[in-house]
Enzyme design. Structure first.
Site, PDB file in Angstrom:
ATOM      1  NE  ARG A 184      -5.543 -40.889 -44.058  1.00 45.91           N
ATOM      2  CZ  ARG A 184      -6.087 -40.257 -45.101  1.00 45.91           C
ATOM      3  NH1 ARG A 184      -5.830 -38.996 -45.312  1.00 45.91           N
ATOM      4  NH2 ARG A 184      -6.881 -40.895 -45.919  1.00 45.91           N
ATOM      5  NE  ARG A 208     -11.505 -42.596 -49.298  1.00 45.28           N
ATOM      6  CZ  ARG A 208     -10.572 -42.477 -48.351  1.00 45.28           C
ATOM      7  NH1 ARG A 208      -9.796 -43.510 -48.039  1.00 45.28           N
ATOM      8  NH2 ARG A 208     -10.429 -41.343 -47.719  1.00 45.28           N
TER       9      ARG A 208
HETATM   10  P1  ADP Z   1     -12.278 -38.506 -47.346  1.00 44.90           P
HETATM   11  O1  ADP Z   1     -12.557 -37.025 -47.306  1.00 44.90           O
HETATM   12  O2  ADP Z   1     -10.903 -38.813 -46.897  1.00 44.90           O
HETATM   13  O3  ADP Z   1     -12.638 -39.121 -48.665  1.00 44.90           O
HETATM   14  P2  ADP Z   1     -14.464 -38.961 -45.500  1.00 44.90           P
HETATM   15  O4  ADP Z   1     -14.150 -39.317 -44.116  1.00 44.90           O
HETATM   16  O5  ADP Z   1     -14.991 -37.578 -45.780  1.00 44.90           O
HETATM   17  O6  ADP Z   1     -13.169 -39.274 -46.333  1.00 44.90           O
HETATM   18  O7  ADP Z   1     -15.558 -39.980 -46.116  1.00 44.90           O
HETATM   19  C1  ADP Z   1     -15.396 -41.363 -46.052  1.00 44.90           C
HETATM   20  C2  ADP Z   1     -16.543 -42.085 -46.773  1.00 44.90           C
HETATM   21  O8  ADP Z   1     -17.821 -41.702 -46.198  1.00 44.90           O
HETATM   22  C3  ADP Z   1     -16.723 -41.763 -48.260  1.00 44.90           C
HETATM   23  O9  ADP Z   1     -15.854 -42.500 -49.088  1.00 44.90           O
HETATM   24  C4  ADP Z   1     -18.209 -42.120 -48.463  1.00 44.90           C
HETATM   25  O10 ADP Z   1     -18.416 -43.511 -48.521  1.00 44.90           O
HETATM   26  C5  ADP Z   1     -18.852 -41.621 -47.181  1.00 44.90           C
HETATM   27  N1  ADP Z   1     -19.297 -40.206 -47.298  1.00 44.90           N
HETATM   28  C6  ADP Z   1     -18.808 -39.136 -46.584  1.00 44.90           C
HETATM   29  N2  ADP Z   1     -19.441 -38.001 -46.940  1.00 44.90           N
HETATM   30  C7  ADP Z   1     -20.338 -38.351 -47.906  1.00 44.90           C
HETATM   31  C8  ADP Z   1     -21.299 -37.649 -48.695  1.00 44.90           C
HETATM   32  N3  ADP Z   1     -21.467 -36.315 -48.571  1.00 44.90           N
HETATM   33  N4  ADP Z   1     -22.056 -38.338 -49.592  1.00 44.90           N
HETATM   34  C9  ADP Z   1     -21.929 -39.655 -49.726  1.00 44.90           C
HETATM   35  N5  ADP Z   1     -21.048 -40.393 -49.031  1.00 44.90           N
HETATM   36  C10 ADP Z   1     -20.256 -39.764 -48.130  1.00 44.90           C
END
Ligand code: ADP
Length: 194
Positions: free
Chosen positions: A127, A147
């Site tokens: 990616r 993460r």
């Molecule tokens: P991935 O699924 O690849 O980890 P996302 O695009 O879903 O990435 O999320 C990126 C970032 O957005 C997370 O690392 C966090 O900081 C924030 N985030 C997304 N969804 C949530 C959630 N439900 N609660 C808290 N933080 C969130």
């Protein structure tokens, strides 16, 4: 139909959610995408969450629950929705339960995409290569490791909450995208041509 797509970062939740949206008319609700638009818009919310996201930490449960509750009540969610990236903590799962009950809605399935760590890092590297200058601020090995840790510590513990309700369906997310998609369709009883 109302679904949660569950799994570690890079498991393929977004890819599968988009496909389910296109083919089956279920609305994809990606909290990551919602938050990235807020950051790009430069709104007050965006400024507040920019650094949190870039560090790989979670945005507060309070903000996330408000965002989702507003969203699931909108007309485009009438046919059903796919939660992609939410809930990410037990508090979010409990809040989701309460908001679904309040809005007379039920959850049908939680699809867990199972992918091992080595594969997640492989996907991250490709990616990064593919995105060049447009790479996400949290898509670097250091932050990705964090993460994954956050996933293990705060998100994976949400699964038993749904296992106890008999909602969890495990899908082998290591297979190619189309094979994973077919398995999801079969599990949900959706025909690919629908
Ligand atoms: P991935 O699924 O690849 O980890 P996302 O695009 O879903 O990435 O999320 C990126 C970032 O957005 C997370 O690392 C966090 O900081 C924030 N985030 C997304 N969804 C949530 C959630 N439900 N609660 C808290 N933080 C969130």
């Amino acid at each position: 139909m109302r679904l949660i797509l569950f799994g570690p970062p890079g498991a393929g939740k977004g890819t599968q959610a988009k496909r389910l949206e296109t083919l089956h008319g279920l609305k994809q609700l990606s909290t990551g995408d919602m938050l990235r638009s807020a950051v790009d818009s430069g709104s007050a919310l965006g400024l507040k969450i920019k650094d949190i996201m870039a560090s790989g930490e979670l945005v507060s449960d309070d903000i996330m629950c408000q965002l989702i509750e507003l969203r699931i009540r909108q007309d485009d969610c009438e046919n059903g929705f796919i939660l992609d990236g939410f809930p990410r903590t037990t508090a979010q799962a409990e809040a989701l339960d309460a908001m679904l009950a309040k809005n007379d809605m039920q959850l049908d399935h939680v699809i867990e995409l199972v992918v091992d760590e080595e594969e997640l890092f492989k996907r991250l590297r490709s990616r990064i290569e593919e995105s060049g200058d447009t790479v996400r601020s949290d898509d670097n090995e250091e932050t990705f490791k964090h993460r994954l840790q956050v996933y293990k510590n705060q998100t994976a513990p949400v699964l038993p909450f749904y296992t106890d309700k008999g909602l969890v369906r495990q899908i082998d997310g290591m297979k190619p995208v189309d094979a994973v998609a077919s398995e999801i369709d079969a599990t949900l009883g959706l025909s690919a041509a629908a």
